[in-house]
Design a protein around this motif. Structure first.
Motif, PDB file in Angstrom:
ATOM      1  N   GLY A 131       0.796  -1.227   0.000  1.00 24.13           N
ATOM      2  CA  GLY A 131       0.000   0.000   0.000  1.00 24.13           C
ATOM      3  C   GLY A 131       0.828   1.277   0.000  1.00 24.13           C
ATOM      4  O   GLY A 131       2.064   1.242  -0.007  1.00 24.13           O
ATOM      5  N   LYS A 132       0.110   2.386   0.014  1.00 24.64           N
ATOM      6  CA  LYS A 132       0.760   3.694  -0.057  1.00 24.64           C
ATOM      7  C   LYS A 132       0.228   4.569   1.078  1.00 24.64           C
ATOM      8  O   LYS A 132      -0.976   4.600   1.326  1.00 24.64           O
ATOM      9  CB  LYS A 132       0.479   4.343  -1.407  1.00 24.64           C
ATOM     10  CG  LYS A 132       1.090   3.532  -2.561  1.00 24.64           C
ATOM     11  CD  LYS A 132       0.872   4.199  -3.897  1.00 24.64           C
ATOM     12  CE  LYS A 132       1.782   3.603  -4.959  1.00 24.64           C
ATOM     13  NZ  LYS A 132       1.646   2.139  -5.111  1.00 24.64           N
ATOM     14  N   ILE A 133       1.150   5.267   1.740  1.00 20.11           N
ATOM     15  CA  ILE A 133       0.769   6.148   2.845  1.00 20.11           C
ATOM     16  C   ILE A 133       1.112   7.586   2.456  1.00 20.11           C
ATOM     17  O   ILE A 133       2.232   7.856   1.995  1.00 20.11           O
ATOM     18  CB  ILE A 133       1.515   5.761   4.147  1.00 20.11           C
ATOM     19  CG1 ILE A 133       1.176   4.316   4.536  1.00 20.11           C
ATOM     20  CG2 ILE A 133       1.163   6.727   5.288  1.00 20.11           C
ATOM     21  CD1 ILE A 133       1.996   3.749   5.684  1.00 20.11           C
ATOM     22  N   VAL A 134       0.139   8.470   2.614  1.00 22.56           N
ATOM     23  CA  VAL A 134       0.383   9.895   2.329  1.00 22.56           C
ATOM     24  C   VAL A 134       0.032  10.688   3.592  1.00 22.56           C
ATOM     25  O   VAL A 134      -1.096  10.614   4.089  1.00 22.56           O
ATOM     26  CB  VAL A 134      -0.480  10.399   1.146  1.00 22.56           C
ATOM     27  CG1 VAL A 134      -0.102  11.844   0.807  1.00 22.56           C
ATOM     28  CG2 VAL A 134      -0.317   9.507  -0.080  1.00 22.56           C
ATOM     29  N   ASN A 135       1.014  11.403   4.111  1.00 16.60           N
ATOM     30  CA  ASN A 135       0.813  12.195   5.323  1.00 16.60           C
ATOM     31  C   ASN A 135       0.661  13.672   4.964  1.00 16.60           C
ATOM     32  O   ASN A 135       1.454  14.211   4.185  1.00 16.60           O
ATOM     33  CB  ASN A 135       2.006  12.011   6.267  1.00 16.60           C
ATOM     34  CG  ASN A 135       2.120  10.572   6.737  1.00 16.60           C
ATOM     35  OD1 ASN A 135       1.119   9.936   7.035  1.00 16.60           O
ATOM     36  ND2 ASN A 135       3.335  10.057   6.772  1.00 16.60           N
ATOM     37  N   ILE A 136      -0.363  14.306   5.545  1.00 17.30           N
ATOM     38  CA  ILE A 136      -0.558  15.731   5.274  1.00 17.30           C
ATOM     39  C   ILE A 136       0.154  16.521   6.375  1.00 17.30           C
ATOM     40  O   ILE A 136      -0.333  16.624   7.506  1.00 17.30           O
ATOM     41  CB  ILE A 136      -2.055  16.122   5.224  1.00 17.30           C
ATOM     42  CG1 ILE A 136      -2.862  15.149   4.341  1.00 17.30           C
ATOM     43  CG2 ILE A 136      -2.197  17.566   4.722  1.00 17.30           C
ATOM     44  CD1 ILE A 136      -2.530  15.136   2.876  1.00 17.30           C
ATOM     45  N   SER A 137       1.318  17.046   6.019  1.00 17.39           N
ATOM     46  CA  SER A 137       2.076  17.890   6.955  1.00 17.39           C
ATOM     47  C   SER A 137       1.731  19.344   6.635  1.00 17.39           C
ATOM     48  O   SER A 137       0.571  19.667   6.367  1.00 17.39           O
ATOM     49  CB  SER A 137       3.570  17.582   6.823  1.00 17.39           C
ATOM     50  OG  SER A 137       4.328  18.393   7.661  1.00 17.39           O
ATOM     51  N   SER A 138       2.724  20.215   6.655  1.00 18.16           N
ATOM     52  CA  SER A 138       2.479  21.637   6.358  1.00 18.16           C
ATOM     53  C   SER A 138       3.819  22.322   6.119  1.00 18.16           C
ATOM     54  O   SER A 138       4.834  21.904   6.691  1.00 18.16           O
ATOM     55  CB  SER A 138       1.784  22.302   7.553  1.00 18.16           C
ATOM     56  OG  SER A 138       1.816  23.697   7.420  1.00 18.16           O
ATOM     57  N   VAL A 139       3.801  23.401   5.352  1.00 23.66           N
ATOM     58  CA  VAL A 139       5.051  24.161   5.175  1.00 23.66           C
ATOM     59  C   VAL A 139       5.565  24.685   6.514  1.00 23.66           C
ATOM     60  O   VAL A 139       6.764  24.842   6.698  1.00 23.66           O
ATOM     61  CB  VAL A 139       4.909  25.352   4.194  1.00 23.66           C
ATOM     62  CG1 VAL A 139       4.860  24.883   2.763  1.00 23.66           C
ATOM     63  CG2 VAL A 139       3.725  26.227   4.528  1.00 23.66           C
ATOM     64  N   VAL A 140       4.666  24.914   7.470  1.00 21.19           N
ATOM     65  CA  VAL A 140       5.135  25.456   8.758  1.00 21.19           C
ATOM     66  C   VAL A 140       5.910  24.417   9.561  1.00 21.19           C
ATOM     67  O   VAL A 140       6.607  24.767  10.508  1.00 21.19           O
ATOM     68  CB  VAL A 140       3.998  26.093   9.598  1.00 21.19           C
ATOM     69  CG1 VAL A 140       3.161  27.046   8.775  1.00 21.19           C
ATOM     70  CG2 VAL A 140       3.136  25.064  10.284  1.00 21.19           C
ATOM     71  N   GLY A 141       5.824  23.144   9.154  1.00 24.55           N
ATOM     72  CA  GLY A 141       6.662  22.101   9.761  1.00 24.55           C
ATOM     73  C   GLY A 141       8.124  22.280   9.380  1.00 24.55           C
ATOM     74  O   GLY A 141       9.020  21.718  10.000  1.00 24.55           O
ATOM     75  N   GLN A 142       8.365  23.060   8.335  1.00 27.92           N
ATOM     76  CA  GLN A 142       9.747  23.341   7.923  1.00 27.92           C
ATOM     77  C   GLN A 142      10.167  24.756   8.312  1.00 27.92           C
ATOM     78  O   GLN A 142      11.290  24.987   8.742  1.00 27.92           O
ATOM     79  CB  GLN A 142       9.884  23.190   6.403  1.00 27.92           C
ATOM     80  CG  GLN A 142       9.514  21.809   5.898  1.00 27.92           C
ATOM     81  CD  GLN A 142       9.391  21.776   4.372  1.00 27.92           C
ATOM     82  OE1 GLN A 142      10.353  22.027   3.667  1.00 27.92           O
ATOM     83  NE2 GLN A 142       8.211  21.497   3.884  1.00 27.92           N
TER      84      GLN A 142
END
Ligand code: NAP
Length: 245
Positions: free
Chosen positions: A133-144
């Motif tokens: 399977g495939k996992i896609v995590n929704i992070s954010s630019v503010v995590g960087q």
């Protein structure tokens, strides 16, 4: 995506819905999660999808509660028997400067945005790994980049990037891909209450001069969840109209 089963957390929210609709268009079956407060809206959304001929069912669980998530995953296993794509999308904000932030505001945001992804991914593995399977995590630019008033949220989203990279190394040999997307500002309930003055500044700093639409983010998530992205793993992909450059 025909007959693939896609689990999306926070599916009654702005981005979750857009992702669900795009996967549905490609023929996927949908397991839609949200917290119980959102039941009415999630039920209505699921009914609409079913009326349109999509095989969809909703599953209520607070992703920050491990036992709740275990119960949900068992119900998903009974209903669909497999997961092909997991989208860790549910997230919350509780913005305040560090000086004013309470321990509870810190903890809640970490619990939903970071521990929630752990809880859902851990319990989904037995349904997902056998299908590569495939996992896609929704992070954010503010995590960087960090963001004023968001030590809790930016720490959680940065944590999700470390989570993504490490898990991609652990699961790569099993054929499972794990990627993260980092949206800039997208038009949803989450960004609705941002003061107009700040919205204007963000738009000025964004090369494309506007907020993104949930559908634009959904295009990327569906791509990462498809076989077309089979050689992409451990990637952190910004989708922010040029805000972070
Ligand atoms: P949204 O419209 O508020 O959707 C988030 C969904 O998650 C809501 O339906 C929410 O339910 C649900 N949720 C909250 N706590 C939960 C829990 N404990 N268990 C299960 N579901 C829960 O926000 P969105 O803009 O679509 O955000 C989706 C994701 O994108 C989030 O991870 C967010 O951090 C990320 N993101 C968004 C932006 C943006 O500009 N919008 C930018 C970068 C990253 P309730 O409504 O009942 O709380």
């Amino acid at each position: 995506m025909k007959d693939k089963v896609v689990l999306i957390t926070g599916a009654s929210g702005g981005i979750g819905r857009a992702i669900a609709l795009k996967f549905a268009k490609r023929g996927a079956k949908l397991a839609l999660n949200d917290i119980s407060f959102a039941e009415e809206s999630l039920k209505e959304f699921t009914n609409q999808l079913q009326r349109d001929g999509v095989e969809a069912q909703y599953f209520l669980a607070d992703i920050s509660n491990f036992e709740d998530v275990e119960r949900m995953m068992s119900a998903i296993g009974d209903r669909f028997g497999r997961i092909d794509v997991l989208v860790n999308n549910a997230g919350i904000v509780k913005d305040r400067t560090m000086a004013k932030m309470t321990k509870d505001e810190w903890q809640k945001v970490i619990d939903v945005n970071l521990t929630g992804a752990f809880n859902v991914t851990k319990t989904a593995l037995s349904l997902l790994v056998p299908n590569q399977g495939k996992i896609v995590n929704i992070s954010s630019v503010v995590g960087q980049s960090g963001n004023f008033g968001q030590v809790n949220y930016s720490a959680a989203k940065a944590g999700l990037l470390g989570f993504t990279k490490t898990l991609s190394k652990e699961l790569g040999k099993l054929g499972v891909t794990v990627n993260a997307v980092c949206p800039g500002f997208i038009e949803t309930k989450l960004t609705e209450d941002i003061p107009d003055e700040f919205k204007t500044i963000v738009k000025r700093l964004t090369s494309l001069g506007r907020f993104g639409k949930p559908e634009e983010l959904a295009n990327l998530v569906v791509f990462l969840g498809s076989d077309e992205a089979s050689f992409i793993t451990g990637a952190i992909i910004n989708i922010d109209g040029g805000l972070s450059i």
